[in-house]
Structure formats: structure tokens, C-alpha cells
Design a protein around this motif. Structure first.
Motif, PDB file in Angstrom:
ATOM      1  N   TYR A 534       0.839  -1.198   0.000  1.00 55.49           N
ATOM      2  CA  TYR A 534       0.000   0.000   0.000  1.00 55.49           C
ATOM      3  C   TYR A 534       0.875   1.249   0.000  1.00 55.49           C
ATOM      4  CZ  TYR A 534      -3.625  -3.321   1.418  1.00 55.49           C
ATOM      5  OH  TYR A 534      -4.487  -4.387   1.470  1.00 55.49           O
ATOM      6  N   PRO A 535       0.386   2.317  -0.619  1.00 58.85           N
ATOM      7  CA  PRO A 535       1.181   3.552  -0.659  1.00 58.85           C
ATOM      8  C   PRO A 535       1.253   4.223   0.709  1.00 58.85           C
ATOM      9  CG  PRO A 535      -0.985   3.916  -1.610  1.00 58.85           C
ATOM     10  CD  PRO A 535      -0.884   2.437  -1.358  1.00 58.85           C
ATOM     11  N   VAL A 536       2.357   4.918   0.931  1.00 59.42           N
ATOM     12  CA  VAL A 536       2.571   5.675   2.163  1.00 59.42           C
ATOM     13  C   VAL A 536       2.953   7.096   1.769  1.00 59.42           C
ATOM     14  CG1 VAL A 536       3.965   5.894   4.258  1.00 59.42           C
ATOM     15  CG2 VAL A 536       3.343   3.630   3.419  1.00 59.42           C
ATOM     16  N   PRO A 537       2.345   8.121   2.377  1.00 57.77           N
ATOM     17  CA  PRO A 537       2.717   9.495   2.020  1.00 57.77           C
ATOM     18  C   PRO A 537       4.146   9.802   2.438  1.00 57.77           C
ATOM     19  CG  PRO A 537       1.320   9.484   3.968  1.00 57.77           C
ATOM     20  CD  PRO A 537       1.339   8.072   3.450  1.00 57.77           C
ATOM     21  N   LEU A 538       4.747  10.743   1.764  1.00 54.69           N
ATOM     22  CA  LEU A 538       6.108  11.133   2.105  1.00 54.69           C
ATOM     23  C   LEU A 538       6.173  11.698   3.520  1.00 54.69           C
ATOM     24  CD1 LEU A 538       9.040  11.549   1.326  1.00 54.69           C
ATOM     25  CD2 LEU A 538       8.387  13.724   0.272  1.00 54.69           C
ATOM     26  N   TYR A 539       5.164  12.492   3.876  1.00 58.96           N
ATOM     27  CA  TYR A 539       5.089  13.064   5.222  1.00 58.96           C
ATOM     28  C   TYR A 539       3.829  12.554   5.905  1.00 58.96           C
ATOM     29  CZ  TYR A 539       8.489  16.317   3.263  1.00 58.96           C
ATOM     30  OH  TYR A 539       9.594  16.858   2.654  1.00 58.96           O
ATOM     31  N   SER A 540       3.909  12.354   7.192  1.00 50.41           N
ATOM     32  CA  SER A 540       2.746  11.905   7.956  1.00 50.41           C
ATOM     33  C   SER A 540       2.665  12.710   9.245  1.00 50.41           C
ATOM     34  CB  SER A 540       2.838  10.404   8.258  1.00 50.41           C
ATOM     35  OG  SER A 540       4.060  10.089   8.882  1.00 50.41           O
ATOM     36  N   GLY A 541       1.466  12.684   9.862  1.00 52.74           N
ATOM     37  CA  GLY A 541       1.263  13.499  11.051  1.00 52.74           C
ATOM     38  C   GLY A 541       0.342  12.843  12.052  1.00 52.74           C
ATOM     39  N   SER A 542       0.384  13.360  13.256  1.00 55.70           N
ATOM     40  CA  SER A 542      -0.494  12.871  14.320  1.00 55.70           C
ATOM     41  C   SER A 542      -1.916  13.364  14.076  1.00 55.70           C
ATOM     42  CB  SER A 542       0.008  13.364  15.677  1.00 55.70           C
ATOM     43  OG  SER A 542       0.048  14.787  15.713  1.00 55.70           O
ATOM     44  N   ASN A 543      -2.858  12.803  14.819  1.00 57.48           N
ATOM     45  CA  ASN A 543      -4.242  13.239  14.696  1.00 57.48           C
ATOM     46  C   ASN A 543      -4.374  14.683  15.164  1.00 57.48           C
ATOM     47  OD1 ASN A 543      -5.253  10.704  13.807  1.00 57.48           O
ATOM     48  ND2 ASN A 543      -5.141   9.951  15.921  1.00 57.48           N
ATOM     49  N   PRO A 544      -5.048  15.530  14.386  1.00 55.24           N
ATOM     50  CA  PRO A 544      -5.205  16.933  14.802  1.00 55.24           C
ATOM     51  C   PRO A 544      -5.953  17.031  16.130  1.00 55.24           C
ATOM     52  CG  PRO A 544      -5.841  16.622  12.503  1.00 55.24           C
ATOM     53  CD  PRO A 544      -5.674  15.252  13.093  1.00 55.24           C
ATOM     54  N   PRO A 545      -5.592  17.989  16.974  1.00 51.27           N
ATOM     55  CA  PRO A 545      -6.313  18.144  18.251  1.00 51.27           C
ATOM     56  C   PRO A 545      -7.741  18.621  18.015  1.00 51.27           C
ATOM     57  CG  PRO A 545      -4.781  19.968  17.895  1.00 51.27           C
ATOM     58  CD  PRO A 545      -4.519  18.978  16.799  1.00 51.27           C
ATOM     59  N   ASN A 546      -8.604  18.230  18.920  1.00 48.13           N
ATOM     60  CA  ASN A 546     -10.026  18.588  18.817  1.00 48.13           C
ATOM     61  C   ASN A 546     -10.252  19.969  19.427  1.00 48.13           C
ATOM     62  OD1 ASN A 546     -12.769  18.457  18.385  1.00 48.13           O
ATOM     63  ND2 ASN A 546     -13.180  17.198  20.203  1.00 48.13           N
ATOM     64  N   VAL A 547      -9.856  20.986  18.681  1.00 45.78           N
ATOM     65  CA  VAL A 547      -9.995  22.375  19.142  1.00 45.78           C
ATOM     66  C   VAL A 547     -10.528  23.215  17.995  1.00 45.78           C
ATOM     67  CG1 VAL A 547      -8.124  22.178  20.853  1.00 45.78           C
ATOM     68  CG2 VAL A 547      -7.595  22.898  18.515  1.00 45.78           C
ATOM     69  N   THR A 548     -10.922  24.430  18.295  1.00 46.85           N
ATOM     70  CA  THR A 548     -11.421  25.331  17.253  1.00 46.85           C
ATOM     71  C   THR A 548     -10.281  25.814  16.373  1.00 46.85           C
ATOM     72  OG1 THR A 548     -11.186  27.236  18.722  1.00 46.85           O
ATOM     73  CG2 THR A 548     -13.309  26.083  18.749  1.00 46.85           C
ATOM     74  N   ALA A 549     -10.624  26.305  15.185  1.00 46.24           N
ATOM     75  CA  ALA A 549      -9.615  26.698  14.205  1.00 46.24           C
ATOM     76  C   ALA A 549      -8.737  27.835  14.682  1.00 46.24           C
ATOM     77  CB  ALA A 549     -10.286  27.083  12.891  1.00 46.24           C
ATOM     78  N   ASP A 550      -9.236  28.673  15.610  1.00 46.25           N
ATOM     79  CA  ASP A 550      -8.441  29.809  16.066  1.00 46.25           C
ATOM     80  C   ASP A 550      -7.644  29.514  17.339  1.00 46.25           C
ATOM     81  OD1 ASP A 550     -10.578  29.591  17.747  1.00 46.25           O
ATOM     82  OD2 ASP A 550     -11.147  31.711  17.686  1.00 46.25           O
ATOM     83  N   THR A 551      -7.663  28.260  17.790  1.00 47.49           N
ATOM     84  CA  THR A 551      -6.916  27.888  19.002  1.00 47.49           C
ATOM     85  C   THR A 551      -5.421  27.780  18.686  1.00 47.49           C
ATOM     86  OG1 THR A 551      -8.803  26.635  19.849  1.00 47.49           O
ATOM     87  CG2 THR A 551      -6.644  26.164  20.817  1.00 47.49           C
ATOM     88  N   PRO A 552      -4.552  28.451  19.450  1.00 46.15           N
ATOM     89  CA  PRO A 552      -3.112  28.320  19.218  1.00 46.15           C
ATOM     90  C   PRO A 552      -2.604  26.957  19.699  1.00 46.15           C
ATOM     91  CG  PRO A 552      -3.516  29.759  21.099  1.00 46.15           C
ATOM     92  CD  PRO A 552      -4.859  29.442  20.506  1.00 46.15           C
ATOM     93  N   ILE A 553      -1.830  26.301  18.864  1.00 48.70           N
ATOM     94  CA  ILE A 553      -1.272  24.990  19.218  1.00 48.70           C
ATOM     95  C   ILE A 553       0.214  24.974  18.874  1.00 48.70           C
ATOM     96  CG2 ILE A 553      -3.496  23.887  18.720  1.00 48.70           C
ATOM     97  CD1 ILE A 553      -2.197  22.673  16.196  1.00 48.70           C
ATOM     98  N   ASP A 554       0.897  23.928  19.325  1.00 49.00           N
ATOM     99  CA  ASP A 554       2.304  23.711  18.966  1.00 49.00           C
ATOM    100  C   ASP A 554       2.393  22.876  17.686  1.00 49.00           C
ATOM    101  OD1 ASP A 554       3.183  25.064  21.196  1.00 49.00           O
ATOM    102  OD2 ASP A 554       3.583  23.245  22.378  1.00 49.00           O
ATOM    103  N   VAL A 555       3.236  23.285  16.770  1.00 43.51           N
ATOM    104  CA  VAL A 555       3.563  22.472  15.597  1.00 43.51           C
ATOM    105  C   VAL A 555       4.924  21.833  15.857  1.00 43.51           C
ATOM    106  CG1 VAL A 555       4.075  22.455  13.136  1.00 43.51           C
ATOM    107  CG2 VAL A 555       2.231  23.905  14.019  1.00 43.51           C
ATOM    108  N   ILE A 556       4.940  20.513  16.010  1.00 42.65           N
ATOM    109  CA  ILE A 556       6.161  19.768  16.347  1.00 42.65           C
ATOM    110  C   ILE A 556       6.628  19.025  15.097  1.00 42.65           C
ATOM    111  CG2 ILE A 556       7.154  18.019  17.887  1.00 42.65           C
ATOM    112  CD1 ILE A 556       4.738  18.547  19.771  1.00 42.65           C
TER     113      ILE A 556
END
Length: 604
Positions: A534-556
Motif C-alpha cells: 500500500y502507498p505511504v505518504p512522504l510526510y505523515s502526522g499525528s491526529n489533529p487536536p479537537n480544538v477550534t480553528a483559532d486555538t493556538p497549538i504547537d507544531v512539532i
């Protein structure tokens, strides 16, 4: 990477290799050396090869991209048992094949095309202060290689009587006057005569690699063929050119080299041995040439034969054959007509014992925990519960980075290179060796604070856009991962169920190759049913946090992605211009620590 080799290290490796060169492979002495433990036969039934090898008057055994897998594949998940031979078994195989060549009165060469380390604990589990693969490469040096060349991951410069070839790779050393001087790492080319009197001219070429260390240079292949030394090297016509290199067979720079040779010698047979993309592959550039690539990770042993005598004094096509052998004792015993009692040589047993002692010295069997299932790179869909990429970025990394971290309570998203994961995590004991095999890189985790969730969630899709991936590929001039390349090459047939007689069931899972050379359906030495892929994307990420679009979060993200993340962030919004000054260290935990920390906590 092409390592920063000091003259002292170069001299030490050369002296070791010189000593090892005298330690030839000996036939098994059934009485004097019985104190050495006999190798175990595979503990699961394996399908043997489906037909004998075809011998010519010039024959070659080929290895490439072994990446430290010198003890073979030791897990029982399919299709690992088919690659369960170790370097000692391979040494015994070579000994027997050399004897068969003598009996047939033909030539047999042994060739390797680079990337000996960065892949398992044997090469990468060394204590602090040691050199990458310095100990494991001593065992490689015990085999009677006729030709070797450099790879992307290399610090091995064997003596090999001038047959370690680095046609376009130089290293800067201090000369006798104490001034820096750029010199070839090995020899640019070699000319030799085989046991049967065939005159061979060989070069060893590296792909157009730009990520080399500062004290090394890799000349573009297109420039290399214009050098005066190159013209002098190929001026005299040999019986055959044997070109070796860490270059893919079906794309890359081989046509440049072949065309340069053909401009001078339009009919001379050319045998080519490539590497780097970790696949089984074959290509004929014309009717009197053939090139093969022989897989990765001690899974595959390549075989090529050529009938050179029949091609003399005419312009007929040369008869070539090639075969991709599964690397296990069943394969070896089949082709050498030996049994488990008669196969082992004393020298092969010594290599096996030495490798096991090295593994013990590096404490590679240290147990972190026991995995209850397989997590694979491509055999399970992404995302899914069986996907290693999903497991690593969604479970293991979040757990490990939260340990003693004051930012744990702040919502975040984690982005990684999927290709940083090198191999599957398989059911059973999870050891120090497994940790180093799956994630050998010591990358840091960085972060940018206070990115709104709505913007942060757009990062991963933007990074995985086809145009962005192609730009990244052009920048690195190299494939990103073994499993990405496998997806590309296997997609045409990976979903088919092979209907050949005798093939079927889980125990027959393995490589099914369809290359572009004649008799493509019989290129694999052992008939298999293909594993799902099966194909795998070049980049992958964790599940996005369940917050509103304007909530400040950390990008790791991994430290290698800093500039890329910043560039895309600035393209996604105009409220702030991000720079590297906005990037900080998120945790002292490195990528190589992640799985061990998770296993200790969750798998005991």
C-alpha cells in the motif's frame, strides 16, 4: 552518509582489510573444527528455488545495500524467514560456488555496490567514541570480493589490491607537506585478468549525490566521463567492461557511462551492477550489455552470467541471464548441492560466531518489551492499526515526547518524514537491535508555538502535494525510501494473485519481480505470492487536536524539516512572517529513543 574519514581511520581500515584478505574461505573440515556450533536450519518450511542457475563463461554474485543486516532476518513474520541466512552462510555459499566454478572451468566474480551500514545494531549500535560500522565491516572484509564500490552510507575502504573503486568520489586529506589535497577515496578504475585469462576493465561510480560531507566531493557523472583519466581508462579494449556503482539500474546516470564507453567500443560486452533504490531490477541498454540491481538488507543475492566466448569476433547479441536469490540456507544448499550437514565451511562458521559475539558485546538483545502484532510500512494500509507509520506518529511519538515535558498540556500536531522509518516492527521481542533497525537516526524534535489550529492543519496536506514532493526529489536527487520505490515498481502486479503451480499460502509470500529484461517471469529464484503493498505518504502526522480553528497549538516536527515548515507556514498565512528564530527544541528525546520508551511502558 559518505563519512568524514581521517587518514588514520583510512589506514586502519586498509590494514585490517589487508589482514583479512589473507584469511581465505576454506572448505569445511568435518573433524578438526566440530567445536564450532552448527548453524540452525530454518525453523519454518521454505520453498526451495524452482530451477538451477544458468552458468556462462563469466559469472557474477552480487550484493548491494546490505545496511548492516549481516545476521540476516531473524523474525518469523512472513516473508522474513526467506531472508534468514547470515553472512557466515553467505561466505560458505561463496566458497562452494567458487569450487563449482573451478569444476566447470569458468570465471566467477564477487561484487558489492555499496551502503554497508546504517541499518542494524551490528553496524550502528557501537559504543560512544567508536566509528560507525568499524567492527561489522571487518566481517565483510573476510569475504573474497573481487570488486567493491562506495555508497551513500560508507566508511569502509578495504585494500582489495586496488579494486575498491570510487571513480567520481574524492576525500580531502593532508599531503606530505601538511596541505589539504583532494584524492580518490579508492581507485578510479582497475584492469585485471580473470583466472580464465579474460581481460576486465572496471569503474565504480556514485550517483550525482549532493548531500555528502564537507571533506568529500562527488563529481557529476556527466563531468566524470569527460575527464582525461576516463578516456585513458577505456582506451584499450578489454574482453568485457564490468561497471559497478551505487546508481539505480533503470534511471540515473548509467546511460551516460554506457554511451561514453560505446562511443569508443561499440561492441564490447558490458556488465553493470547497480544499487541505491533497494529493489530487484534489470535493464539491457543494448544487445551486448546487461545491468542488475540486487535488492536490499541481505534479502537478495544477485546472479548474472554471460557467454562471452560466443560473442567474440561478431556483432551478435550476448547471451545473459540474471536471477534474484532469496538469501537463506535452503537457497544456498539447493544451488551448491549440499545438505545441512555438508554445507557449512569452517570460515563461514567463524563469521557467524564472530557476528553473534559482536551482537552480544553491543548488547543488541536488550529487551524493551514484546510487540503483540506486526506494524508494517507497506503491507498494511496507511492509516490503519497495522501501519507502522500510523503507530509511530499517532501513538509512540506522542507518548515519548510527553515524558517530563511541561508543554504536554498544550494541544499539538506532530509532522515527520515517513521515510525516516527504515523497516517493519514485527511481532515478538522488541530489542535494542530492533530499535536501531527501525529508526537508526538521531533526529531532534523542534516546535513552533502559537500557530492557530486552522493553519497548522493545512501544513501536512501542503507538504504532500505532488508538486512539493517533486521539488523535494529534485533537491535531493535521490529516492526517499525503499518502500516508496517498491510502491512505484510493484504497483502493476502487487494486487495479482500468482497462479503458478506450487505457489500459494502464507509460507510462499515473498518477492515477485517483473523487470524489463528477457524471461522476466522467471527472474526470481524462488516462486512466491506477492505480499500486499500500500502507498505511504512522504510526510505523515499525528491526529489533529479537537480544538477550534483559532486555538493556538504547537507544531512539532523533525529538525530536518525546519526550513520547509517555515516556508509553507508563510505561504499559508500573512499575519506573521516566521523565521528560524521562532523554532525551539521541544524535547531532549531523539527519534532513536521513541520506540524503546514506548515499548518499556506499554509492552511489559
Amino acid at each position: 552518509m559518505i563519512s568524514k574519514l581521517t587518514p588514520t581511520i583510512l589506514l586502519g581500515l586498509a590494514l585490517c582489510s589487508t589482514a583479512c584478505a589473507g584469511d581465505h574461505l576454506h572448505a569445511r573440515d568435518s573433524h578438526a573444527h566440530e567445536h564450532l556450533e552448527r548453524r540452525e536450519y530454518p525453523q519454518v518450511p521454505l520453498t526451495p528455488p524452482h530451477r538451477p542457475l544458468v552458468w556462462g563463461d563469466l559469472n557474477v554474485i552480487h550484493t548491494t545495500d546490505t545496511h548492516g543486516w549481516l545476521l540476516g532476518h531473524q523474525k518469523t513474520s512472513w516473508a522474513e524467514p526467506y531472508y534468514s541466512g547470515d553472512l557466515g552462510d553467505f561466505a560458505s555459499f561463496v566458497t562452494h560456488m567458487k569450487q563449482i566454478a573451478l569444476h566447470k572451468d569458468v570465471d566467477l566474480l564477487l561484487i558489492d555496490t555499496g551502503d554497508l551500514h546504517d541499518g542494524t545494531g551490528l553496524s550502528d549500535g557501537y559504543p560512544p567514541g567508536d566509528v560507525d560500522a568499524h567492527e561489522s565491516n571487518k566481517f565483510v572484509g573476510r569475504l573474497p570480493y573481487d570488486l567493491m564500490t562506495i555508497g551513500k552510507y560508507t566508511n569502509f575502504v578495504p585494500h582489495l589490491a586496488g579494486r575498491y573503486l570510487t571513480s567520481n568520489v574524492n576525500i580531502t586529506v593532508f599531503n606530505s607537506d601538511g596541505k589539504p589535497e583532494s584524492v580518490p577515496v579508492g581507485n578510479r578504475y582497475t584492469k585485471f585478468t580473470t583466472r580464465k585469462g579474460r581481460r576486465i576493465t572496471s569503474l565504480g561510480v556514485m550517483f550525482d549525490f549532493t548531500g555528502n560531507d564537507v571533506n568529500t566531493t562527488v563529481q557529476a557523472v556527466g563531468d566524470m566521463v569527460k575527464e582525461q583519466w576516463f578516456a585513458e581508462a577505456i582506451a584499450e579494449e578489454p574482453d568485457a567492461f564490468v561497471l559497478i556503482g551505487h546508481i539505480p539500474i533503470s534511471y540515473g546516470s548509467w546511460p551516460t557511462v554506457v554511451n561514453a564507453v560505446r562511443a569508443v567500443h561499440p561492441l564490447t560486452p558490458i556488465l553493470i551492477f547497480g544499487g541505491h533504490t533497494h529493489i530487484r531490477d534489470c535493464r539491457q541498454y543494448d544487445g551486448r550489455s546487461m545491468g542488475i540491481e540486487s535488492g536490499r538488507y541481505m534479502e537478495t543475492i544477485g546472479w548474472m552470467s554471460a557467454d562471452l566466448d560466443a560473442a567474440k569476433h561478431n556483432s551478435d547479441n550476448v547471451t545473459f541471464t540474471r536471477r534474484y536469490l532469496d538469501q537463506n540456507r535452503v537457497t544456498y544448499e539447493y544451488h551448491t548441492r549440499t545438505s545441512n550437514r555438508t554445507f557449512d565451511t569452517f570460515h563461514g562458521r567463524l563469521i557467524t560466531r564472530g557476528l553473534k559475539e559482536l551482537a552480544a558485546r553491543f548488547n543488541l538483545s536488550h529487551l524493551y518489551g514484546t510487540a503483540q502484532q506486526d506494524y508494517t510500512l507497506t503491507y498494511n494500509p496507511y492509516p490503519s492499526n497495522g501501519s507502522l507509520v500510523s503507530f509511530f506518529v499517532e501513538n509512540a511519538i506522542p507518548y515519548a515526547l510527553a515524558i517530563n515535558n511541561t508543554r504536554d498540556s498544550i494541544p499539538n500536531i506532530i509532522i515527520i518524514d515517513s521515510w525516516a522509518l527504515r523497516f517493519d516492527l514485527l511481532k515478538g521481542s522488541f530489542t535494542k537491535n530492533d530499535q536501531l533497525t527501525i529508526m537508526p537516526y538521531h533526529d531532534s524534535f523542534l516546535y513552533i508555538a502559537n500557530v492557530t489550529s486552522g493553519i497548522a492543519n493545512q501544513l501536512l496536506p501542503a507538504m504532500n502535494k505532488p508538486m512539493a514532493i517533486q521539488e523535494k526529489r529534485d533537491e535531493t536527487q535521490a529516492p526517499f525510501s525503499s518502500h516508496e520505490i517498491d510502491d512505484t515498481w510493484d504497483s502493476a502486479w502487487s494486487e495479482e494473485i500468482d497462479g503458478r503451480p506450487g505457489v500459494g499460502g502464507q509460507a510462499s509470500f515473498g518477492y515477485v519481480t517483473r523487470d524489463s529484461c528477457p524471461d522476466a517471469e522467471n527472474a526470481d529464484d524462488t516462486l512466491h505470492t506477492p505480499l500486499p503493498r500500500y502507498p505511504v505518504p512522504l510526510y505523515s502526522g499525528s491526529n489533529p487536536p479537537n480544538v477550534t480553528a483559532d486555538t493556538p497549538i504547537d507544531v512539532i516536527f523533525l529538525d530536518s524539516l525546519g526550513k520547509e515548515i517555515i516556508s509553507i507556514l508563510n505561504s499559508l498565512q500573512k499575519d506573521k512572517t516566521y523565521t528560524m528564530a521562532d523554532v525551539s527544541l521541544y524535547s531532549p528525546t531523539l527519534t532513536s529513543d521513541i520506540l524503546g520508551l514506548y515499548a518499556q511502558a506499554m509492552w511489559n
